[in-house]
Every structure is written in structure tokens, then in C-alpha cells.
Design a protein around this motif. Structure first.
Motif, PDB file in Angstrom:
ATOM      1  N   GLU A   1       0.835  -1.212   0.000  1.00 36.50           N
ATOM      2  CA  GLU A   1       0.000   0.000   0.000  1.00 36.50           C
ATOM      3  C   GLU A   1       0.868   1.260   0.000  1.00 36.50           C
ATOM      4  OE1 GLU A   1      -3.590  -0.064   0.174  1.00 36.50           O
ATOM      5  OE2 GLU A   1      -3.479   2.096  -0.130  1.00 36.50           O
TER       6      GLU A   1
ATOM      7  N   LEU B   1      -9.845   2.864 -10.615  1.00 33.81           N
ATOM      8  CA  LEU B   1     -11.228   2.877 -10.125  1.00 33.81           C
ATOM      9  C   LEU B   1     -11.991   4.075 -10.694  1.00 33.81           C
ATOM     10  CD1 LEU B   1     -13.408   1.831  -8.137  1.00 33.81           C
ATOM     11  CD2 LEU B   1     -12.322   3.253  -6.378  1.00 33.81           C
TER      12      LEU B   1
ATOM     13  N   ARG C   1     -15.639   4.105 -12.322  1.00 28.47           N
ATOM     14  CA  ARG C   1     -16.733   4.751 -11.586  1.00 28.47           C
ATOM     15  C   ARG C   1     -17.741   5.354 -12.558  1.00 28.47           C
ATOM     16  NH1 ARG C   1     -15.379   9.893  -8.003  1.00 28.47           N
ATOM     17  NH2 ARG C   1     -14.858  10.587 -10.096  1.00 28.47           N
TER      18      ARG C   1
ATOM     19  N   GLU D   1      -6.369  -2.644  -7.068  1.00 31.08           N
ATOM     20  CA  GLU D   1      -7.247  -1.738  -7.821  1.00 31.08           C
ATOM     21  C   GLU D   1      -8.401  -2.549  -8.432  1.00 31.08           C
ATOM     22  OE1 GLU D   1      -6.229   1.392  -7.577  1.00 31.08           O
ATOM     23  OE2 GLU D   1      -7.638   2.433  -8.855  1.00 31.08           O
TER      24      GLU D   1
ATOM     25  N   LYS E   1      -9.681  -5.218  -7.166  1.00 31.54           N
ATOM     26  CA  LYS E   1     -10.611  -5.524  -6.058  1.00 31.54           C
ATOM     27  C   LYS E   1     -11.553  -4.351  -5.793  1.00 31.54           C
ATOM     28  CE  LYS E   1     -10.878  -8.159  -2.801  1.00 31.54           C
ATOM     29  NZ  LYS E   1     -11.742  -9.315  -2.475  1.00 31.54           N
ATOM     30  N   LYS E   2     -11.006  -3.138  -5.806  1.00 29.89           N
ATOM     31  CA  LYS E   2     -11.840  -1.951  -5.558  1.00 29.89           C
ATOM     32  C   LYS E   2     -12.908  -1.835  -6.636  1.00 29.89           C
ATOM     33  CE  LYS E   2      -7.884   0.841  -4.089  1.00 29.89           C
ATOM     34  NZ  LYS E   2      -7.163   2.050  -4.459  1.00 29.89           N
TER      35      LYS E   2
ATOM     36  N   TYR F   1     -15.649  -4.405  -6.143  1.00 25.67           N
ATOM     37  CA  TYR F   1     -16.583  -4.015  -5.073  1.00 25.67           C
ATOM     38  C   TYR F   1     -17.598  -2.993  -5.595  1.00 25.67           C
ATOM     39  CZ  TYR F   1     -14.006  -6.300  -1.240  1.00 25.67           C
ATOM     40  OH  TYR F   1     -13.433  -7.206  -0.397  1.00 25.67           O
ATOM     41  N   LEU F   2     -17.103  -2.032  -6.387  1.00 23.92           N
ATOM     42  CA  LEU F   2     -18.008  -1.030  -6.954  1.00 23.92           C
ATOM     43  C   LEU F   2     -19.024  -1.701  -7.887  1.00 23.92           C
ATOM     44  CD1 LEU F   2     -18.772   1.978  -7.402  1.00 23.92           C
ATOM     45  CD2 LEU F   2     -17.187   1.967  -9.334  1.00 23.92           C
TER      46      LEU F   2
END
Ligand SMILES: [Mg+2]
Length: 395
Positions: free
Chosen positions: A62, A269, A273, A296, A298-299, A302-303
Motif C-alpha cells: 500500500e 477505479l 466509476r 485496484e 478488487k476496488k 466491489y463497486l
């Protein structure tokens, strides 16, 4: 005892059916991690700058990623992220090896033991970008665009255990007046979709068929093709129009009688979006070696889950990138399949010491630490683009 620190970041571009930039990160204790980037200009330069930023530091993924993004210009979107994606994966591989855990555990743990893979069959003949010429150009038009050959390739993939197959409809390119045209008449629309009808007749519903348009069409032509494809119950129509104008993609999605998949050219992301938030696609199809890395991805997943949009992964990588994709895919709730583009490349499995990682149309991410596959350096070097890079890579 102090933690090992980063000693070097190297890249080797391997000439597979596409260029495969392989990233190698070495630690002060000799441990080595691998990742892969989606091809693109400037990867080596970005990784050289990243090495300066992270050398001597511990493997805190991270922190290191934030450091690299903050100090390398234009890292918000675009090709800089191709390089960052390969670096990020190599850091996860190392983190796994340091902790004794497979990468999927570091990403939150598995929701599936095995990950489905789909076979990209292109046309009645395969395609490659490397070696100067495309295989379809080498193959005669009669071979590439012949329904018997489409059916033969579909059956070959089904015999290997694949439950999903994909063909293209944006070729032959000489059906357009110029390579920049996006609109064609119904004769061409009927011609390029007729092969899919032949495949459906032959394989019935034992396999799902995806179709790729490679951003080739205008909105009216994309919709004309989608209406034809609906006759053959295709699973998705991918990239019907260019990727930059999300509103145009949304218009196609809203009017298309078949599901739309897109996303392989988008970064981070933030770009997903807009795509997901506007409802511009039925399925997202990101490229993990390009968009910014496993976390990234994974993010983004999730979205997508918030909008009930399933995930499939675009993949033209060697087994290194493909296995990285399998690790993250194993942790995603609503996941369809990872692409495999190398059915025509006999030495694809040899790129890792473990051999063929796809069995019966699936990948089982190993329980071994890290990615669970090791680069076969001999094979990578044999197919290296630049022998000067080989020397540096081995240092
Ligand atoms: Mg595609």
C-alpha cells in the motif's frame, strides 16, 4: 532481525503472441517476485523511476504504491499504470513469499476454489501481433473466414474443457473502405455475423459464445450487428464502440438486444466509476495488467457489485499475469471468466516452471506462497525482444 528491503526492479519484454513485459523485483535477502504489465510505451522508464523511489524500503504494498503514484507524473490514468500494475503484482508475489501465504489470502481470501477461463479464438485462424505480421494476414482469407474453420476451433476449445469461447466480428478489416471507417452496410453486417450462426448451429448450447468488436463501429453499425447477434443468443458483445465516450457506450447498451461488455482500455477505479455509475455496460471486462494492479481490481469489483454488474477479466498475458488474474478473480463475488488468448501458442505453458496452469477450462490458484508460479527464465530469455534487456534482467 531486520526485514529484507527492495534491491532492484527489472523488466524483460518477451515476444509471445503479444509483447509480455515481465517485471522482476529482488529483495536484499535474494527473494524474487514476478509480475506482468500490459504492453505499452515507456514501461521501462517508469519502472526505473519506481526503482529509485522504492529501493531500500520494506515490502509494504500500500505504502510503496502510494509513493510511486505520488512521485511519477501522469500516474492518475494512462500507460504509466501498465508499468505500475506489473510492479504491484511482483510486490504481492514477494509479500506472499515473505508471509508464506498465497496472494488470494492477502487479497481477502477465496470465494471460489477454481476460476473459469474462456478461450479467445479470434476467427477461423489465430492472431498475433508480434513477428511483424498478423497470423490472419498470413493465413488466407479463405482459412480465416470460413465457417468450417470457426466450428473446428470451437470444437477444439470445447474438447479442452472450455465452457466459454469468443470470436471477433471486426474483421476482415478490408471490408471497410478505409481502416478508419466505422460504418458498414448490411451486407458486411450479415457476413461477419454469419460465422457465429454457423458455430451456434454446430455447438448448440453446450458452450456460451462471446463476441468482440474491438471498438471498431459507429453506434448505428454496432446496433445493427447486435441485432444480428441476438439471433444466435450470444453471451456478450464486447467493445462495440470506441471507449472514450461513455455516453455512446451507454446508448448502445440501452438499445442492444444482447448484453454489452467493456472496460479493457480503462484505468483505475476512477474511470470505472463513470462506466459503472452511468449504467453504460452489462458486464465489466477490465485488464488487471493495465488498470493499476490486483488491489485496484478488487476496488473496481466491489463497486461493480453495488450495481449488480458481473466481472470478467481481459487477459493477453503470459502465465505470470494470467495466474495473478486467477488469484484476484478467486476473491471476487460475481465473476464470470478470465480470457485466454494463447490457444495457438504451443510454448505458452513453458513460461512458468509449473507448466500448464489451465486445466479443463479452469485455473486453480495454488496454495503455495505468492503467485505460486515461478518464471522459467530460460524460456523468457529465448523469446526476449531485446538481448540488452536480458543482461540487465539477470543482474
Ligand atoms: Mg477485447
Amino acid at each position: 532481525m531486520s526485514e529484507p528491503t527492495i534491491k532492484s526492479v527489472r523488466v524483460l519484454t518477451v515476444m509471445g503472441n503479444f509483447e509480455w513485459p515481465i517485471v522482476k523485483v529482488e529483495l536484499s535477502n535474494g527473494l524474487v517476485g514476478y509480475g506482468e504489465c500490459h504492453r505499452g510505451p515507456g514501461i521501462k522508464e517508469v519502472l526505473r523511476r519506481a526503482e529509485e523511489l522504492i529501493r531500500g524500503r520494506e515490502v509494504n504494498v500500500e505504502y510503496l504504491l502510494r509513493l510511486v503514484r505520488k512521485h511519477i507524473p501522469n500516474s492518475e490514468w494512462g500507460v504509466v499504470n501498465n508499468a505500475i500494475s506489473g510492479l504491484e503484482t511482483a510486490l504481492w508475489d514477494l509479500k506472499g513469499k515473505l508471509t508464506g501465504l498465497p496472494v488470494y489470502e492477502l487479497l481477502g481470501g477465496r470465494v471460489r476454489d477454481r476460476v473459469a477461463v474462456y478461450a479467445d479464438l479470434h476467427a477461423g485462424a489465430g492472431i498475433t501481433e508480434t513477428g511483424g505480421k498478423r497470423w490472419v494476414e498470413l493465413a488466407s482469407t479463405e482459412v480465416a473466414y470460413n465457417v468450417e474453420n470457426y466450428v473446428r476451433r470451437a470444437r477444439e476449445a470445447m474438447g479442452m474443457g472450455f465452457r466459454y469461447i469468443k470470436f471477433d466480428v471486426d474483421v476482415p478489416e478490408n471490408m471497410m473502405e478505409t481502416e478508419f471507417d466505422r460504418t458498414v452496410g448490411m451486407k458486411v453486417v450479415k457476413f461477419v455475423t454469419s460465422f457465429i450462426g454457423g458455430v451456434r448451429d454446430a455447438v448448440k448450447y453446450d458452450v456460451d459464445i462471446m463476441i468482440d468488436g474491438h471498438w471498431a463501429f459507429s453506434v448505428p453499425t454496432a446496433l445493427a450487428i447486435a441485432r444480428e447477434l441476438a439471433r444466435y443468443d450470444v453471451f456478450w458483445f464486447e467493445d462495440p464502440v470506441p471507449p472514450e465516450n461513455i455516453d455512446a457506450m451507454m446508448e448502445v447498451r440501452l438499445k442492444s438486444p444482447v448484453p454489452i461488455a467493456t472496460g479493457e482500455k480503462l484505468y483505475r477505479l476512477s474511470q470505472f466509476r463513470e462506466l459503472i455509475g452511468k449504467g453504460a455496460t452489462d458486464i465489466i471486462h477490465p485488464d488487471v495488467q493495465r488498470l493499476g494492479g490486483l488491489l485496484e481490481m478488487k476496488k473496481i469489483a466491489y463497486l461493480a457489485e453495488e450495481y449488480y454488474v458481473p466481472v470478467a477479466i481481459h487477459n493477453i498475458s503470459s502465465p505470470i499475469g494470467t495466474m495473478a488474474n486467477a488469484h484476484v478473480a478467486a476473491t471476487i463475488g460475481d465473476f464470470i471468466a478470465i480470457e485466454w488468448h494463447a490457444i495457438d501458442l504451443p510454448w505458452w505453458p513453458d513460461m512458468v516452471r509449473e507448466g500448464m496452469i489451465i486445466r479443463d477450462g479452469h485455473i486453480i490458484p495454488p496454495k503455495r506462497p505468492g503467485l505460486g508460479v515461478e518464471l522459467n527464465e530460460r524460456v523468457a530469455i529465448d523469446h526476449a525482444k531485446d538481448q540488452g534487456e536480458v543482461k540487465e534482467f539477470l543482474q
